[in-house]
Design an enzyme around this catalytic site. Structure first.
Site, PDB file in Angstrom:
ATOM      1  N   HIS A  86       0.829  -1.220   0.000  1.00 46.58           N
ATOM      2  CA  HIS A  86       0.000   0.000   0.000  1.00 46.58           C
ATOM      3  C   HIS A  86       0.860   1.265   0.000  1.00 46.58           C
ATOM      4  CE1 HIS A  86      -2.989   3.000   0.918  1.00 46.58           C
ATOM      5  NE2 HIS A  86      -2.438   3.236   2.095  1.00 46.58           N
ATOM      6  N   HIS A 110       3.909   6.894   5.606  1.00 55.19           N
ATOM      7  CA  HIS A 110       2.706   7.582   6.094  1.00 55.19           C
ATOM      8  C   HIS A 110       1.845   6.727   7.026  1.00 55.19           C
ATOM      9  CE1 HIS A 110       0.520   5.466   2.807  1.00 55.19           C
ATOM     10  NE2 HIS A 110      -0.562   5.699   3.532  1.00 55.19           N
ATOM     11  N   GLU A 114       0.648   5.293  12.420  1.00 57.35           N
ATOM     12  CA  GLU A 114      -0.753   4.940  12.633  1.00 57.35           C
ATOM     13  C   GLU A 114      -0.939   3.443  12.880  1.00 57.35           C
ATOM     14  OE1 GLU A 114      -4.671   4.960   9.793  1.00 57.35           O
ATOM     15  OE2 GLU A 114      -3.423   6.761   9.821  1.00 57.35           O
ATOM     16  N   ASP A 115      -0.151   2.609  12.198  1.00 63.09           N
ATOM     17  CA  ASP A 115      -0.416   1.168  12.216  1.00 63.09           C
ATOM     18  C   ASP A 115       0.694   0.320  12.829  1.00 63.09           C
ATOM     19  OD1 ASP A 115      -2.912   1.441  10.968  1.00 63.09           O
ATOM     20  OD2 ASP A 115      -1.987   1.540   8.996  1.00 63.09           O
ATOM     21  N   ASP A 175      -3.248   8.394  -1.121  1.00 60.31           N
ATOM     22  CA  ASP A 175      -3.624   7.313  -0.214  1.00 60.31           C
ATOM     23  C   ASP A 175      -5.072   6.897  -0.449  1.00 60.31           C
ATOM     24  OD1 ASP A 175      -3.436   5.664   2.312  1.00 60.31           O
ATOM     25  OD2 ASP A 175      -4.893   7.157   2.984  1.00 60.31           O
ATOM     26  N   ASP A 292     -17.926  13.116 -28.624  1.00 61.93           N
ATOM     27  CA  ASP A 292     -18.137  13.501 -27.226  1.00 61.93           C
ATOM     28  C   ASP A 292     -17.269  12.693 -26.267  1.00 61.93           C
ATOM     29  OD1 ASP A 292     -20.124  15.400 -27.791  1.00 61.93           O
ATOM     30  OD2 ASP A 292     -21.666  13.839 -27.855  1.00 61.93           O
TER      31      ASP A 292
END
Length: 712
Positions: A86, A110, A114-115, A175, A292
């Protein structure tokens, strides 16, 4: 519908070939390789990063990856793959958009705080304060500490951090994009909840930061989850044209030939629309044609070349002038610059064309990410100490940070944030002192007052837009010139109807807080002004008109008409003339003469009706000498508390007696006061009117009966 189910989308632009997460997982689990050598798992990131930053030092990325991989070792995602895939995928997204090394380092790390058991201090010690700040900015708050308020407060924390460094939001957007791509493993209800937050908050933030590539893919992923039937219909409409000749390719070939013949170096591409864009066309027209499904993109080297291309296109093709927009001369609030036009193609179909330089294209695709490190240059000289300049130019981020300080309640913040982000266009209003105010489209003068003065907006009593006096509820337009009129009385507050005119969260929160701390007064209580008691007749009460003052024999007017020298002379109550007004008279029943000011509207009416004028004059032209003079004045003002008391006090200070006073009900924040006054000396009238005009909130004082008086 799962994110995996939407992978085969023929019209969606992607950042590049999707990384093979299984192979990446095997590379991540296969060890870090020889000491000092770049791990295999980082090769994709390194290649994309060097494409934008050839001289980048990759050693810090190697160290960040090794630290993250060891911290997340043993953790898996819900899909069953190694968790390290991730942060690697998030970093690859940012690398393809041109993010600089510090951002990539933070994106690799990142989720560590947190984890895992890693602390922010450890991140700071190993990778520096800047990386520590970015990691802290995207780290979620714990539900165990904040409960249901965890998500709103996490976004508040993230936005405050973004106010100091926009790279925080860049990492968060990447993220969320990777999480949305892999959302299919979640329960349908959780998919819907995450998609709604993405739609309401993160997609608008991507738009404001100019990261169009992320915004487009996020829109498609949200569209597939929240509106699966509409998504399927749009997909069928796109697939219906698959395998058919593309008319835009033929138009692109002709455009290349025209520009080559004109000597303009340009690159011409056919850019497919993403699904949500095609769906909008489908809703607008009921069907989509092959033309289009995409637009022509013309890339050139210099700004001047953009206009050269435009000239050639409008010369050699039939242009649709209504489709022309110049976002180079007037860039959008999210840094976007481009020329937009539309021309008739080979078969008469409409071909939309975007014209921009290569640098404009990088910014149009990647927004603030394309700026690299926006803080590497010298900071703005007027920036406050410890505060970084906003690289996004407009004031939306500063405005958001300002009002969030006044919204301590998470629910209020969350609701206000969504309302703020729902505004999809910004306007710029020019202040009378030469500055500018950035506001969401649809904002009123009330919103501008709070945007410029903060809590001081409570004392706003009026506004001039483009030189004209307007109501405070007037909606402002892009490019308007605004002068806000402020009361010196700092104790004054907003009017209740301001809540209907306030459209920005800052204004609504400030007005709501003021009324919460200033409850409505008890109508039975006496809330009259302090100071000397005022004795006014019933006509002084707001909205109540008293009877006209009784006529009395004047002592300073003489009748010059033969045979009427001894006639009873009365001053007309409609215009209350005083010396040295030019006057005229009319005979009335009982042998009396009524005297009017020459400009009184009643004079024109009686003359038109055939009434004969009587020549009259003042006995003493300068108005001096004994005797009192009655005059009626009309004061136009902005509504505010204690205005009647302040005006009456100003009149009394001039030694003038108030015979009667009437206050009309306020209309659009403006109110009209009518006074009948007794002057001891008519020559004092100009000074009295000047004194009344000096009362805060009063913008005009005139004689009653004046034909030029502007109605409320």
């Amino acid at each position: 519908m799962s994110a995996e189910a939407t992978n085969e989308r023929p019209s969606r632009r992607r950042l590049g070939p999707r990384i093979d997460l299984r192979r990446l997982g095997r590379a991540a689990l296969g060890g870090s390789g020889a000491r000092g050598r770049l791990p295999d798992a980082l090769e994709h990131v390194a290649k994309a990063h060097r494409a934008h930053h050839p001289g980048a030092d990759l050693d810090i990325l190697r160290r960040a990856y090794l630290f993250a991989e060891s911290s997340h070792r043993g953790q898996t995602r819900k899909s069953g793959g190694p968790f390290i895939t991730h942060p690697l995928a998030v970093t690859l997204i940012l690398a393809e958009l041109g993010a600089e090394t510090t951002t990539l380092t933070a994106s690799l790390l990142h989720d560590t705080v947190e984890d895992t058991e890693v602390t922010l201090d450890q991140v700071g010690e190993r990778f520096g304060a800047e990386v520590r700040f970015l990691v802290d900015g995207v780290t979620k708050l714990e539900k165990v500490d904040y409960g249901a308020a965890a998500e709103p407060e996490t976004f508040r924390k993230m936005l405050v951090a973004t106010g100091n460094d926009v790279r925080v939001m860049s990492i968060k957007l990447a993220d969320r994009l990777h999480n949305m791509r892999t959302l299919g493993v979640m329960r349908p209800e959780k998919q819907a909840r995450i998609a709604k937050v993405t739609r309401d908050v993160l997609i608008p933030l991507a738009e404001r930061l100019g990261v169009q590539v992320l915004k487009a893919e996020l829109e498609d992923l949200v569209f597939a989850i929240l509106h699966p039937e509409e998504y399927a219909a749009t997909r069928e409409a796109v697939l219906a044209h698959a395998g058919r000749p593309d008319p835009l390719q033929a138009t692109a070939a002709r455009v290349r030939a025209v520009l080559r013949e004109a000597g303009v170096a340009a690159e011409v591409q056919v850019r497919p629309r993403h699904f949500v864009s095609v769906h909008r066309v489908l809703l607008k027209r009921g069907e989509v044609t092959a033309s289009d499904l995409g637009r022509l993109l013309v890339l050139v080297g210099e700004d001047a070349d953009c206009y050269a291309v435009l000239g050639e296109l409008h010369t050699c093709f039939t242009p649709y002038i209504s489709e022309f927009k110049d976002f180079i001369a007037a860039p959008k609030f999210n840094l976007y610059q481009s020329l937009h036009t539309a021309v008739a193609g080979e078969a008469g179909q409409v071909a939309e064309v975007l014209i921009r330089t290569h640098q404009m294209h990088r910014v149009a695709e990647a927004g603030v990410i394309a700026l690299g490190n926006p803080y590497a240059a010298a900071e703005a000289p007027d920036a406050a100490e410890g505060e970084r300049a906003d690289p996004t130019r407009p004031g939306w981020l500063s405005r958001l940070l300002e009002w969030q300080r006044s919204a301590p309640d998470p629910d209020t913040f969350w609701t206000s944030l969504r309302d703020e982000l729902a505004q999809d266009r910004e306007i710029t209003v020019f202040r009378a002192d030469g500055g500018t105010i950035g506001l969401p489209a649809g904002s009123s003068c009330v919103d501008a007052a709070y945007a410029q003065y903060g809590q001081g907006g409570h004392t706003c009593i009026g506004a001039r837009v483009n030189g004209r006096l307007v109501a405070l509820g007037t909606v402002l337009r892009d490019g308007d010139t605004l002068q806000l009129l402020m009361s010196p009385d700092t104790a004054s507050g907003p009017s209740p109807d301001w809540r209907e005119h306030a459209r920005t969260p800052a204004a609504r929160i400030a007005i709501g807080r003021w009324f919460a701390t200033h409850p409505a007064p008890d109508p039975a209580a006496d809330h009259g002004p302090t100071g000397p008691a005022l004795s006014l007749p019933p006509a002084a009460r707001p909205g109540v008109r008293g009877p006209a003052p009784a006529a009395r024999e004047p002592v300073v007017v003489g009748c010059a008409e033969a045979g009427l020298a001894d006639a009873s002379v009365r001053l007309a109550g409609c215009c209350t003339p005083v010396p040295p007004d030019e006057v005229t008279g009319f005979a009335v029943r009982g042998g009396a003469v009524t005297v009017h000011r020459a400009e009184c509207p009643a004079v024109a009416r009686m003359t038109a009706a055939g009434r004969r004028r009587i020549a009259v004059r003042w006995r003493r032209p300068d108005g001096s000498g004994p005797g009192d003079f009655r005059v009626t004045l009309r004061a136009e003002s902005f509504s505010r508390p204690h205005l009647l008391a302040d005006l009456t006090e100003a009149i009394a200070a001039e030694g003038v007696a108030v015979i009667s006073a009437a206050v009309e009900p306020p209309h659009e924040q403006r109110v009209r006061h009518t006074y009948t006054l007794q002057l001891p000396d008519a020559s004092h009238l100009p000074e009295l009117m000047r004194a009344m005009r000096r009362v805060p909130g009063v913008y005009d004082v005139g004689r009653a009966g004046r034909s030029a008086a502007a109605p409320l």
